[in-house]
Design an enzyme around this catalytic site. Structure first.
Site, short mmCIF file in Angstrom:
data_model
loop_
_atom_site.label_atom_id
_atom_site.label_comp_id
_atom_site.label_asym_id
_atom_site.label_seq_id
_atom_site.Cartn_x
_atom_site.Cartn_y
_atom_site.Cartn_z
N HIS A 1 5.50 -27.27 30.03
CA HIS A 1 5.96 -28.31 30.96
C HIS A 1 4.76 -29.01 31.55
O HIS A 1 3.77 -28.37 31.90
CB HIS A 1 6.84 -27.72 32.06
CG HIS A 1 6.25 -26.51 32.72
ND1 HIS A 1 6.26 -25.26 32.12
CD2 HIS A 1 5.61 -26.34 33.90
CE1 HIS A 1 5.67 -24.38 32.91
NE2 HIS A 1 5.25 -25.01 34.00
N HIS B 1 3.46 -31.12 34.76
CA HIS B 1 3.77 -31.47 36.14
C HIS B 1 3.33 -32.91 36.38
O HIS B 1 2.17 -33.25 36.07
CB HIS B 1 2.99 -30.59 37.12
CG HIS B 1 3.28 -29.13 37.05
ND1 HIS B 1 4.00 -28.46 38.02
CD2 HIS B 1 2.94 -28.19 36.12
CE1 HIS B 1 4.07 -27.17 37.71
NE2 HIS B 1 3.43 -26.98 36.56
N GLN C 1 0.43 -20.26 34.49
CA GLN C 1 1.66 -20.71 33.85
C GLN C 1 2.72 -19.63 34.07
O GLN C 1 2.54 -18.49 33.63
CB GLN C 1 1.47 -20.94 32.34
CG GLN C 1 2.75 -21.43 31.68
CD GLN C 1 2.62 -21.69 30.18
OE1 GLN C 1 1.54 -21.55 29.61
NE2 GLN C 1 3.72 -22.08 29.56
N ASP D 1 10.87 -30.62 40.48
CA ASP D 1 10.47 -29.22 40.64
C ASP D 1 11.21 -28.59 41.82
O ASP D 1 11.39 -29.22 42.88
CB ASP D 1 8.96 -29.15 40.87
CG ASP D 1 8.40 -27.76 40.69
OD1 ASP D 1 7.67 -27.54 39.72
OD2 ASP D 1 8.69 -26.89 41.55
N ASN E 1 -0.36 -26.44 33.04
CA ASN E 1 -0.86 -25.08 33.20
C ASN E 1 -0.59 -24.32 31.92
O ASN E 1 0.55 -24.24 31.47
CB ASN E 1 -0.17 -24.39 34.38
CG ASN E 1 -0.54 -25.01 35.71
OD1 ASN E 1 -1.68 -25.43 35.91
ND2 ASN E 1 0.42 -25.09 36.62
P1 DGP Z 1 3.88 -23.31 36.25
O1 DGP Z 1 3.17 -22.52 37.26
O2 DGP Z 1 3.02 -24.43 35.67
O3 DGP Z 1 4.51 -22.47 35.16
O4 DGP Z 1 5.05 -24.06 37.04
C1 DGP Z 1 6.39 -23.72 36.99
C2 DGP Z 1 7.11 -24.63 37.95
O5 DGP Z 1 8.50 -24.53 37.71
C3 DGP Z 1 6.92 -24.31 39.43
O6 DGP Z 1 6.30 -25.42 40.05
C4 DGP Z 1 8.31 -24.08 39.98
C5 DGP Z 1 9.21 -24.66 38.92
N1 DGP Z 1 10.47 -23.97 38.73
C6 DGP Z 1 10.64 -22.64 38.47
N2 DGP Z 1 11.94 -22.36 38.31
C7 DGP Z 1 12.61 -23.56 38.45
C8 DGP Z 1 13.99 -23.91 38.37
O7 DGP Z 1 14.88 -23.10 38.13
N3 DGP Z 1 14.29 -25.24 38.57
C9 DGP Z 1 13.32 -26.18 38.81
N4 DGP Z 1 13.72 -27.45 38.99
N5 DGP Z 1 12.02 -25.86 38.89
C10 DGP Z 1 11.68 -24.56 38.72
#
Ligand code: DGP
Length: 115
Positions: free
Chosen positions: A101, A103, A95, A31, A88
């Protein structure tokens, strides 16, 4: 289906990501805004926008996703100390990316209830 998300772009190799695990069904990557010492996201290679959308598919496909989550955790060495899996789904759960996805959070004692 909605438009391309950042996770579509990671899967397609258009955006960089630090890959933690990959098999024929899932891609797992670290993340960008980690909430624990280990914070990895697992996506199904066949896109589903939400958990509900994945759950409507064949049980085998749903199973491949969850097995991929477990294999990612195992390959990260998390079996002994444990880990949390969070999905989420929708607005109230915050979300923020419309590509399902999971976590995987680990590496410290995690509080409960979550925020
Ligand atoms: P959610 O709130 O469950 O939709 O979590 C989305 C997650 O995605 C958040 O923890 C940050 C991560 N995230 C967002 N953009 C990127 C990205 O471009 N690269 C990576 N590795 N993670 C990302």
């Amino acid at each position: 289906m909605t438009g391309k998300t950042v996770f579509d772009r990671i899967l397609e190799g258009e955006l960089p990501a630090r890959v933690a695990y990959e098999d024929g069904h899932v891609l797992a990557f670290h993340d960008a805004h980690p909430q624990a010492p280990i914070h990895v996201l697992v996506i199904p290679k066949r896109k589903a926008a939400t958990f509900a959308e994945l759950a409507e598919r064949e049980p085998e496909e749903v199973g491949h996703f969850f097995r991929g989550v477990a294999e990612a955790a195992r390959s990260l060495g998390l079996l002994e100390n444990g880990y949390r899996v969070v999905l989420n789904s929708g607005r109230d759960a915050n979300q923020s990316v419309a590509y399902l996805h999971a976590h995987i959070l680990a590496g410290r004692r995690l509080g409960w209830p979550p925020g």
